[in-house]
Design an enzyme around this catalytic site. Structure first.
Site, mmCIF file in Angstrom:
data_model
loop_
_atom_site.group_PDB
_atom_site.id
_atom_site.type_symbol
_atom_site.label_atom_id
_atom_site.label_comp_id
_atom_site.label_asym_id
_atom_site.label_seq_id
_atom_site.Cartn_x
_atom_site.Cartn_y
_atom_site.Cartn_z
ATOM 1 N N PRO A 13 -2.194 -4.913 0.365
ATOM 2 C CA PRO A 13 -3.653 -4.050 0.731
ATOM 3 C C PRO A 13 -4.328 -5.557 0.877
ATOM 4 C CG PRO A 13 -3.183 -4.240 -1.805
ATOM 5 C CD PRO A 13 -1.732 -5.210 -1.302
ATOM 6 N N GLU A 14 -5.493 -4.904 2.092
ATOM 7 C CA GLU A 14 -6.939 -5.420 2.491
ATOM 8 C C GLU A 14 -7.732 -4.468 2.424
ATOM 9 O OE1 GLU A 14 -5.222 -7.609 6.337
ATOM 10 O OE2 GLU A 14 -3.260 -7.552 5.675
#
Length: 308
Positions: A13-14
């Site tokens: 996840p960014e």
């Protein structure tokens, strides 16, 4: 209602995915008292050392607001306090809130936060359960067990306890992330631009997916050395970085395997991606086959025609 965020399939996840989680948590979990908890995997708790101290610190607090810093989630905790009553003017006591520290979360590779009914069976790989009033739970589920949680006491700043925060560069949408700042970070670096974009000390929250996308829209090959970029190229890269991040936030992030927003909607950016995850497919601009190469242990997706 189930708040489910699942990250897997090799992606991490960014900023857009973590921001989507933050917004969902702020819609559902605020101002509800934490009445207890259970830690099912001790090493998930990064601070304090003792799990009992972690749970004691959270007990009887409420979440006033969720914040995001890079890929970290930080919940601001408060506690009810009885206001002092004047003996000269006897009136009913009122309640106010006092700071009660912070709850920090890093999802790492496969972390999930689930907002569920307490009666729902405990999911496999559940690591931490927090019990809220109204028979609700916030569960941290993490298959790979790399995720971490912290309780930060009220007399500390989060950066003093969650030390990873100390090394983060500016947020992409902040005033500190200017074109001039971006250029100064690159003009003397003898390293590939793709690797530099993944450096959290340069810009917080940017990762593999959106670095690939921004480089494509800028027409820059991922192996281009930072020092060879002109000011105009960096200016374009700055604007495309902000564009792809905002586009993904608007689309509720990228679905890696089974990503859902708070409303149960898939993250939609993946279907719009220019190059990420599209190796072997045709470029949306020039029809050249998208390629992938390994750089510092990460994949870089690019169009050999549009990026040179």
């Amino acid at each position: 209602m189930l708040l489910r965020y699942l990250f897997c399939g090799g992606a991490v996840p960014e900023l857009p995915e973590v921001e989507t989680v933050r917004r969902g948590l702020n819609r559902l979990t605020l101002n509800q008292k934490i009445q207890g908890g259970e830690v099912l995997l001790d090493r998930t708790i990064a601070h304090p050392i003792f799990v009992s101290e972690f749970l004691f610190g959270l007990a009887e607090t409420a979440i006033a607001q969720w914040h995001r810093r890079g890929k970290y989630l930080i919940a601001e905790l408060v506690q009810d306090a009885v206001a002092e009553q004047s003996s000269l003017f006897p009136v009913p006591c009122s309640l106010s809130t006092t700071p009660a520290g912070y709850l920090g979360v890093h999802l790492r590779m496969t972390g999930q936060l689930l907002w569920v009914d307490a009666a729902e069976p405990v999911q496999k790989h559940t690591r931490v359960r927090l019990f809220f009033q109204g028979d609700r739970e916030l569960r941290f589920v993490d298959q790979r067990t790399f995720g971490q949680l912290w309780w930060v006491p009220p007399n500390y700043h989060p950066e003093q306890i969650i030390t990873g925060l100390q090394a983060l560069g500016p947020e992409p949408f902040s005033a500190g992330f200017s074109v001039d700042y971006f250029y100064q970070q690159f003009h003397s670096r003898q390293r590939p631009i793709k690797n530099a974009l993944l450096d959290q000390r340069i810009v917080a929250g940017l990762g593999n997916i959106y670095a690939d996308e921004a480089l494509f829209l800028s027409g820059i090959h991922p192996q281009t050395l930072c020092s060879t970029l002109t000011h105009n190229q960096v200016k374009l890269l700055h604007s495309t970085t902000l564009k792809v991040l905002q586009d993904s936030i608007d689309a509720n992030g990228t679905t890696f395997s089974s990503f859902r927003s708070v409303e149960g909607i898939n993250g939609n950016y993946g279907g719009k991606a220019w190059v990420y995850g599209r190796d072997g497919k045709r470029c949306r601009i020039c029809e050249t086959v998208i390629e992938r190469l390994k750089m510092a242990g990460r994949s870089a997706h690019f169009c050999p025609q549009c990026q040179n």
